[in-house]
Motif scaffolding. Structure first.
Motif, PDB file in Angstrom:
ATOM      1  N   VAL A  74      31.872  47.341  44.940  1.00 25.05           N
ATOM      2  CA  VAL A  74      32.844  47.616  43.884  1.00 25.05           C
ATOM      3  C   VAL A  74      32.775  46.517  42.828  1.00 25.05           C
ATOM      4  CG1 VAL A  74      35.297  47.925  43.371  1.00 25.05           C
ATOM      5  CG2 VAL A  74      34.378  48.703  45.569  1.00 25.05           C
ATOM      6  N   VAL A  75      32.724  46.939  41.562  1.00 26.82           N
ATOM      7  CA  VAL A  75      32.845  46.028  40.426  1.00 26.82           C
ATOM      8  C   VAL A  75      33.957  46.605  39.569  1.00 26.82           C
ATOM      9  CG1 VAL A  75      31.733  45.053  38.396  1.00 26.82           C
ATOM     10  CG2 VAL A  75      30.388  45.511  40.451  1.00 26.82           C
ATOM     11  N   ASP A  76      35.018  45.852  39.350  1.00 34.07           N
ATOM     12  CA  ASP A  76      36.111  46.359  38.514  1.00 34.07           C
ATOM     13  C   ASP A  76      36.554  45.280  37.533  1.00 34.07           C
ATOM     14  OD1 ASP A  76      37.987  44.628  39.759  1.00 34.07           O
ATOM     15  OD2 ASP A  76      38.602  46.144  41.180  1.00 34.07           O
ATOM     16  N   GLY A  77      37.384  45.678  36.609  1.00 32.66           N
ATOM     17  CA  GLY A  77      37.852  44.764  35.580  1.00 32.66           C
ATOM     18  C   GLY A  77      38.636  43.585  36.116  1.00 32.66           C
ATOM     19  N   ILE A  78      39.342  43.787  37.205  1.00 35.28           N
ATOM     20  CA  ILE A  78      40.141  42.694  37.771  1.00 35.28           C
ATOM     21  C   ILE A  78      39.230  41.659  38.421  1.00 35.28           C
ATOM     22  CG2 ILE A  78      41.918  42.098  39.466  1.00 35.28           C
ATOM     23  CD1 ILE A  78      43.161  44.868  38.831  1.00 35.28           C
ATOM     24  N   LEU A  79      38.234  42.120  39.182  1.00 37.65           N
ATOM     25  CA  LEU A  79      37.276  41.179  39.767  1.00 37.65           C
ATOM     26  C   LEU A  79      36.573  40.392  38.666  1.00 37.65           C
ATOM     27  CD1 LEU A  79      35.673  43.458  42.504  1.00 37.65           C
ATOM     28  CD2 LEU A  79      37.087  41.449  42.915  1.00 37.65           C
ATOM     29  N   THR A  80      36.182  41.077  37.607  1.00 37.51           N
ATOM     30  CA  THR A  80      35.498  40.424  36.489  1.00 37.51           C
ATOM     31  C   THR A  80      36.408  39.410  35.808  1.00 37.51           C
ATOM     32  OG1 THR A  80      34.160  42.394  36.157  1.00 37.51           O
ATOM     33  CG2 THR A  80      34.261  40.844  34.335  1.00 37.51           C
ATOM     34  N   TYR A  81      37.664  39.798  35.555  1.00 35.27           N
ATOM     35  CA  TYR A  81      38.618  38.907  34.896  1.00 35.27           C
ATOM     36  C   TYR A  81      38.788  37.596  35.675  1.00 35.27           C
ATOM     37  CZ  TYR A  81      42.956  37.125  32.899  1.00 35.27           C
ATOM     38  OH  TYR A  81      43.904  36.327  32.318  1.00 35.27           O
ATOM     39  N   TYR A  82      38.841  37.708  37.003  1.00 31.29           N
ATOM     40  CA  TYR A  82      39.039  36.518  37.836  1.00 31.29           C
ATOM     41  C   TYR A  82      37.722  35.879  38.265  1.00 31.29           C
ATOM     42  CZ  TYR A  82      44.035  37.231  37.957  1.00 31.29           C
ATOM     43  OH  TYR A  82      45.356  37.353  37.603  1.00 31.29           O
ATOM     44  N   ASP A  83      36.630  36.231  37.578  1.00 33.94           N
ATOM     45  CA  ASP A  83      35.331  35.589  37.800  1.00 33.94           C
ATOM     46  C   ASP A  83      34.843  35.754  39.236  1.00 33.94           C
ATOM     47  OD1 ASP A  83      33.401  34.398  36.339  1.00 33.94           O
ATOM     48  OD2 ASP A  83      34.189  32.363  36.482  1.00 33.94           O
TER      49      ASP A  83
END
Length: 89
Positions: free
Chosen positions: A13-22
């Motif tokens: 899973v890749v989502d915006g929240i994971l990306t936001y929190y690096d």
């Protein structure tokens, strides 16, 4: 984005929240896939971005394109739901 393995038993899973929190892509802890439904659960662990542990769940009804997402933050006693549409790419 959820990348389900060819055997349907694992996913990344890749989502915006994971990306936001690096954070790196998450490995799903639960994957259920059949002709009508995809259900995936994953955990975001605290990381560089200092996110608190969070449990996510997605149910995607393949035949209708409807998606239901739940996030649970056990440390904050918080749970939220959202729904919308998704498409298979």
């Amino acid at each position: 984005m959820i990348d389900v393995a060819a055997d349907g038993r694992s996913a990344t899973v890749v989502d915006g929240i994971l990306t936001y929190y690096d954070q790196a892509p998450a490995t799903a802890k639960t994957v259920v896939k059949n002709r009508n439904l995809l259900r995936v659960e994953w955990i975001m662990k605290p990381g560089k971005g200092k996110a608190i542990p969070s449990n996510f769940s997605l149910q995607f009804k393949i035949n209708t394109g409807k998606a239901y997402v739940t996030v649970d933050l056990p440390e904050d006693n918080f749970r939220s739901h959202a729904s919308g549409t998704c498409r298979k790419v």
